[in-house]
Design a protein around this motif. Structure first.
Motif, PDB file in Angstrom:
ATOM      1  N   TRP A  65     -23.024   0.211   8.796  1.00 45.27           N
ATOM      2  CA  TRP A  65     -23.082   1.414   7.956  1.00 45.27           C
ATOM      3  C   TRP A  65     -21.945   2.375   8.310  1.00 45.27           C
ATOM      4  O   TRP A  65     -21.320   2.952   7.422  1.00 45.27           O
ATOM      5  CB  TRP A  65     -24.438   2.107   8.111  1.00 45.27           C
ATOM      6  CG  TRP A  65     -25.474   1.541   7.197  1.00 45.27           C
ATOM      7  CD1 TRP A  65     -26.236   0.415   7.398  1.00 45.27           C
ATOM      8  CD2 TRP A  65     -25.863   2.050   5.925  1.00 45.27           C
ATOM      9  NE1 TRP A  65     -27.055   0.204   6.324  1.00 45.27           N
ATOM     10  CE2 TRP A  65     -26.864   1.184   5.408  1.00 45.27           C
ATOM     11  CE3 TRP A  65     -25.469   3.157   5.168  1.00 45.27           C
ATOM     12  CZ2 TRP A  65     -27.458   1.397   4.162  1.00 45.27           C
ATOM     13  CZ3 TRP A  65     -26.076   3.371   3.930  1.00 45.27           C
ATOM     14  CH2 TRP A  65     -27.052   2.491   3.441  1.00 45.27           C
ATOM     15  N   PHE A  91     -23.408   7.932   4.827  1.00 45.85           N
ATOM     16  CA  PHE A  91     -23.542   6.591   5.407  1.00 45.85           C
ATOM     17  C   PHE A  91     -23.526   6.658   6.937  1.00 45.85           C
ATOM     18  O   PHE A  91     -24.233   5.900   7.607  1.00 45.85           O
ATOM     19  CB  PHE A  91     -22.430   5.678   4.891  1.00 45.85           C
ATOM     20  CG  PHE A  91     -22.825   4.895   3.658  1.00 45.85           C
ATOM     21  CD1 PHE A  91     -23.280   5.545   2.523  1.00 45.85           C
ATOM     22  CD2 PHE A  91     -22.732   3.513   3.637  1.00 45.85           C
ATOM     23  CE1 PHE A  91     -23.648   4.833   1.388  1.00 45.85           C
ATOM     24  CE2 PHE A  91     -23.110   2.787   2.518  1.00 45.85           C
ATOM     25  CZ  PHE A  91     -23.571   3.444   1.387  1.00 45.85           C
ATOM     26  N   GLN A  94     -26.896   7.643   7.995  1.00 48.64           N
ATOM     27  CA  GLN A  94     -27.816   6.499   7.969  1.00 48.64           C
ATOM     28  C   GLN A  94     -27.645   5.640   9.213  1.00 48.64           C
ATOM     29  O   GLN A  94     -28.632   5.160   9.786  1.00 48.64           O
ATOM     30  CB  GLN A  94     -27.562   5.660   6.710  1.00 48.64           C
ATOM     31  CG  GLN A  94     -28.456   4.440   6.566  1.00 48.64           C
ATOM     32  CD  GLN A  94     -29.888   4.784   6.197  1.00 48.64           C
ATOM     33  OE1 GLN A  94     -30.177   5.899   5.769  1.00 48.64           O
ATOM     34  NE2 GLN A  94     -30.789   3.828   6.345  1.00 48.64           N
ATOM     35  N   ALA A 158     -26.422  -1.368   1.069  1.00 44.60           N
ATOM     36  CA  ALA A 158     -27.580  -0.552   0.711  1.00 44.60           C
ATOM     37  C   ALA A 158     -28.760  -1.421   0.272  1.00 44.60           C
ATOM     38  O   ALA A 158     -29.902  -1.179   0.678  1.00 44.60           O
ATOM     39  CB  ALA A 158     -27.202   0.431  -0.397  1.00 44.60           C
ATOM     40  N   THR A 161     -30.241  -3.388   3.321  1.00 46.98           N
ATOM     41  CA  THR A 161     -30.926  -2.467   4.224  1.00 46.98           C
ATOM     42  C   THR A 161     -32.227  -1.962   3.617  1.00 46.98           C
ATOM     43  O   THR A 161     -33.232  -1.810   4.325  1.00 46.98           O
ATOM     44  CB  THR A 161     -30.015  -1.282   4.585  1.00 46.98           C
ATOM     45  OG1 THR A 161     -28.802  -1.778   5.170  1.00 46.98           O
ATOM     46  CG2 THR A 161     -30.692  -0.332   5.557  1.00 46.98           C
ATOM     47  N   ALA A 177     -35.785   6.474   5.925  1.00 47.58           N
ATOM     48  CA  ALA A 177     -34.742   5.455   6.061  1.00 47.58           C
ATOM     49  C   ALA A 177     -34.344   4.852   4.727  1.00 47.58           C
ATOM     50  O   ALA A 177     -33.280   4.231   4.618  1.00 47.58           O
ATOM     51  CB  ALA A 177     -35.215   4.360   7.017  1.00 47.58           C
ATOM     52  N   ILE A 180     -31.133   7.253   1.681  1.00 44.57           N
ATOM     53  CA  ILE A 180     -29.691   7.094   1.456  1.00 44.57           C
ATOM     54  C   ILE A 180     -29.370   5.766   0.773  1.00 44.57           C
ATOM     55  O   ILE A 180     -28.590   5.753  -0.201  1.00 44.57           O
ATOM     56  CB  ILE A 180     -28.909   7.285   2.772  1.00 44.57           C
ATOM     57  CG1 ILE A 180     -29.007   8.747   3.218  1.00 44.57           C
ATOM     58  CG2 ILE A 180     -27.438   6.874   2.601  1.00 44.57           C
ATOM     59  CD1 ILE A 180     -28.411   9.039   4.565  1.00 44.57           C
TER      60      ILE A 180
END
Length: 223
Positions: A65, A91, A94, A158, A161, A177, A180
């Motif tokens: 990230w 990011f 994150q 993204a 994740t 979590a 983002i």
């Protein structure tokens, strides 16, 4: 008020489809064969998450990230759109959040059942981001360097994740979590919609499925 209503979505996308997809291609050209390492890290993260090694699974994606934040958004995307720098910082946030969760165990689901519907949804989303998304550009006639890969490009990072979060976390941490990654899918989907790319519908569909998984996991955790 009237000034704001005069804007259209297209006014916030100051580049053409050709320029945007060339940016993705440049990422592929510049960092190949790093794709192999980032893919392996993504696969290892999914394996660890399903083996209940959740804290380590949270830690592995964090540097990716941060890498996407700097290499894609701050150094490249920001040249096309000034918002890119701020997205890069999101990011990085994150990445920090994933490290904090890994170190503290906050919100970790240490024993996700592999057959539970939210975990099945999370696995499907993660595998889609890891395996299917890199194939979409080449199969639609684009260059292999345009293939969007987890840990190199923003969208598959993204998506993957988001799937992992549905598997690994619960409670308030689950939603924090997911913010983002989900927001980037919205922004990326709207961008592709303006650029008249069919990829927009794909990202919106993934987002809807992920939201189903998030809600289902939240309800199941309270039982």
């Amino acid at each position: 008020m009237n000034a704001w209503t005069s804007y259209r979505l297209q006014d916030f996308i100051p580049f053409t489809a050709e320029v945007y997809f060339r940016l993705l291609e440049r990422m592929g050209e510049t960092f190949w064969p790093l794709h192999l390492l980032t893919f392996a890290m993504g696969a290892a993260t999914l394996f660890l998450a399903l083996r209940h090694r959740t804290r380590l699974a949270c830690l592995l994606p964090a540097p990716l990230w941060a890498f996407v934040a700097v290499a894609f958004f701050i150094q490249r995307y920001a040249e096309l759109n000034w918002v890119g720098g701020y997205v890069g910082y999101a990011f990085i946030a994150q990445a920090v959040l994933l490290v904090v969760i890994a170190l503290t165990g906050w919100g970790v689901d240490n024993a996700p059942r592999a057959t539970s519907p939210p975990v099945v949804i999370g696995k499907a989303i993660a595998l889609f981001g890891l395996i299917i998304m890199p194939l979409m550009a080449p199969l639609s006639g684009g260059s292999w360097y345009q293939a969007e890969v987890f840990g190199i490009h923003a969208a598959p990072t993204a998506v993957t994740t988001l799937g992992l979060v549905v598997i690994m976390l619960r409670g308030f941490a689950l939603w924090i979590a997911a913010i983002i990654p989900a927001l980037w899918l919205v922004v990326s989907g709207l961008t592709l919609q303006v650029l008249e790319s069919t990829g927009a519908a794909v990202l919106f569909a993934v987002l809807v499925i992920a939201l189903v998984g998030l809600v289902w996991k939240s309800i199941a955790s309270k039982r």
